[in-house]
Scaffold this active site. Structure first.
Site, mmCIF file in Angstrom:
data_model
loop_
_atom_site.group_PDB
_atom_site.id
_atom_site.type_symbol
_atom_site.label_atom_id
_atom_site.label_comp_id
_atom_site.label_asym_id
_atom_site.label_seq_id
_atom_site.Cartn_x
_atom_site.Cartn_y
_atom_site.Cartn_z
ATOM 1 N N GLY A 8 -5.050 1.575 -42.689
ATOM 2 C CA GLY A 8 -5.866 0.631 -43.465
ATOM 3 C C GLY A 8 -6.181 -0.615 -42.664
ATOM 4 O O GLY A 8 -6.255 -1.719 -43.206
ATOM 5 N N ILE A 34 -7.833 3.971 -38.722
ATOM 6 C CA ILE A 34 -9.046 3.839 -39.550
ATOM 7 C C ILE A 34 -9.304 5.144 -40.295
ATOM 8 O O ILE A 34 -8.773 6.193 -39.918
ATOM 9 C CB ILE A 34 -10.282 3.465 -38.686
ATOM 10 C CG1 ILE A 34 -10.533 4.544 -37.609
ATOM 11 C CG2 ILE A 34 -10.065 2.109 -38.028
ATOM 12 C CD1 ILE A 34 -11.839 4.385 -36.895
ATOM 13 N N ARG A 35 -10.130 5.065 -41.347
ATOM 14 C CA ARG A 35 -10.423 6.296 -42.101
ATOM 15 C C ARG A 35 -11.598 7.050 -41.488
ATOM 16 O O ARG A 35 -11.574 8.255 -41.355
ATOM 17 C CB ARG A 35 -10.747 5.959 -43.554
ATOM 18 C CG ARG A 35 -9.549 6.178 -44.454
ATOM 19 C CD ARG A 35 -9.945 6.164 -45.902
ATOM 20 N NE ARG A 35 -10.720 7.324 -46.267
ATOM 21 C CZ ARG A 35 -11.807 7.276 -47.036
ATOM 22 N NH1 ARG A 35 -12.269 6.149 -47.489
ATOM 23 N NH2 ARG A 35 -12.434 8.394 -47.339
ATOM 24 N N TYR A 142 -2.951 1.463 -60.638
ATOM 25 C CA TYR A 142 -2.511 0.712 -59.457
ATOM 26 C C TYR A 142 -1.026 0.377 -59.583
ATOM 27 O O TYR A 142 -0.239 0.597 -58.656
ATOM 28 C CB TYR A 142 -3.352 -0.561 -59.372
ATOM 29 C CG TYR A 142 -3.094 -1.427 -58.160
ATOM 30 C CD1 TYR A 142 -3.397 -0.986 -56.880
ATOM 31 C CD2 TYR A 142 -2.599 -2.728 -58.314
ATOM 32 C CE1 TYR A 142 -3.195 -1.807 -55.780
ATOM 33 C CE2 TYR A 142 -2.410 -3.556 -57.223
ATOM 34 C CZ TYR A 142 -2.711 -3.089 -55.952
ATOM 35 O OH TYR A 142 -2.516 -3.908 -54.866
HETATM 36 C C1 AKB Z 1 -5.493 -6.748 -56.588
HETATM 37 O O1 AKB Z 1 -5.996 -7.673 -57.244
HETATM 38 O O2 AKB Z 1 -5.616 -5.552 -56.873
HETATM 39 C C2 AKB Z 1 -4.627 -7.108 -55.413
HETATM 40 C C3 AKB Z 1 -3.206 -7.262 -55.809
HETATM 41 C C4 AKB Z 1 -2.748 -8.464 -56.492
HETATM 42 O O3 AKB Z 1 -2.431 -6.387 -55.563
HETATM 43 N N1 AKB Z 1 -5.121 -8.308 -54.804
#
Ligand code: AKB
Length: 320
Positions: A8, A34-35, A142
């Site tokens: 990344g 790199i990708r 996430y």
């Molecule tokens: C995001 O906003 O997704 C990132 C984080 C806080 O992990 N900047």
């Protein structure tokens, strides 16, 4: 750390971290992973680069063997807002990618840096002065990938002795590479619009407090942790680190000290707001301070002064 791979490396943190690592450890010893393609510029000219997509373990293995890599900074990731739109891709890069890299680290005896995030917390986490060890039930993909990553890194250390270390980064503010698809991106975009247009439309509401950090501190934190004496590390992975906490109003006031005519209005993005509302207002980073000497250089005012100065230069040169 003798021979380093940064996955990344064209991303927000990766692009600046790779250059800093090259300054400290020698250009030939730091490979930019790199990708696909690497645009012309300092990253390309200053040292080796290789295609090393974390979702393709053969590519990573080939690079690790070719350069005798002993340390991997695994920064390939999909940020929160994009991972929420494309959750399957978020999982693939966030978890399968990390798993591949951990397996390679195990087989080739590499140390591994993994960036977790404030996104690893969720709505049931204590919001103020969020402890190092606390409830983690994130409600975003996430966040799910970050908690999984923290656990996987702990597991690989305990089970296989892989030297995994990591941080829970807050929003990162930089004047070099723009972030892409994060919830905290507003804290970068605001500076570009303030300098160029004197105004900014903020996607997060007044009163949305989030932890933040200026890029030089984010880079220093990663390097300092990887260089820390392992006998002092009780946590190893997922250290809370922060440098400041503010809401959009406080940031706008700091900018107005330099640009008195600056005006901010709101057009709240409900998707980003929901993510931000599930994250802490401010974290307790005392474990990082005690275990490896974390101590950020920039606060809100010094970061704002530096951002405005650097972005003014970019604007005057017509770079954006
Ligand atoms: C995001 O906003 O997704 C990132 C984080 C806080 O992990 N900047």
């Amino acid at each position: 750390m003798k021979n380093i791979l940064v996955t990344g490396s064209v991303g927000q943190i990766g692009s600046e971290l790779t250059l800093e690592l090259r300054k400290r450890y020698g250009s030939d010893h730091v490979v930019a992973g790199i990708r696909k393609t690497l645009p012309e510029g300092e990253l390309k000219e200053s040292g080796p680069y290789e295609v090393a997509d974390a979702t393709d373990p053969e590519q990573i293995t080939a690079v690790v063997k070719k350069y005798k890599i002993d340390t991997i900074f695994h920064l390939a990731a999909i940020l929160s807002a994009v991972a929420e739109k494309y959750p399957q891709r978020g999982w693939d890069v966030g978890v399968n990618g990390l798993y591949n890299v951990l397996e390679i680290a195990r087989e080739y005896n590499c140390a591994l840096f993994f960036p977790s995030s404030i996104g690893a917390f969720g709505p049931t986490t204590p919001r103020d002065n969020t402890p190092q060890d606390t409830i983690q039930r994130p409600n975003t993909m996430y966040g799910v990938t970050k908690v999984t990553g923290e656990l996987l890194c702990d597991y690989y250390y305990k089970r296989f002795g892989v030297d995994t270390r990591g941080l829970r980064y807050p929003g990162i503010i930089s004047n070099v590479t723009l972030p892409g698809g994060g919830t905290t991106d507003y804290a970068v975009e605001i500076f570009y619009d303030a300098v160029k247009h004197g105004k900014y439309v903020c996607p997060l509401s007044k009163g949305t407090f989030l932890d933040m950090m200026y890029m030089p501190d984010a880079i220093e934190a990663a390097i300092l942790l990887m260089e820390a004496d392992p006998s002092r590390l009780k946590h190893r992975n997922a250290f809370n680190v922060t440098a400041m906490s503010f809401d959009p109003e406080i940031l706008a006031s700091a900018i107005k000290k330099h640009l008195p005519g600056f005006e901010m209005t709101y057009d709240v993005d409900p998707d980003k707001q929901a993510i931000a509302d599930s994250w802490p207002n401010s974290m307790d980073d005392s474990a990082a301070r005690e275990e490896w000497g974390w101590n950020p250089r920039y606060d809100l005012d010094s970061m704002t002064t530096d951002m405005i100065e650097k972005i003014r230069i970019k604007h005057e040169k017509g770079l954006y």
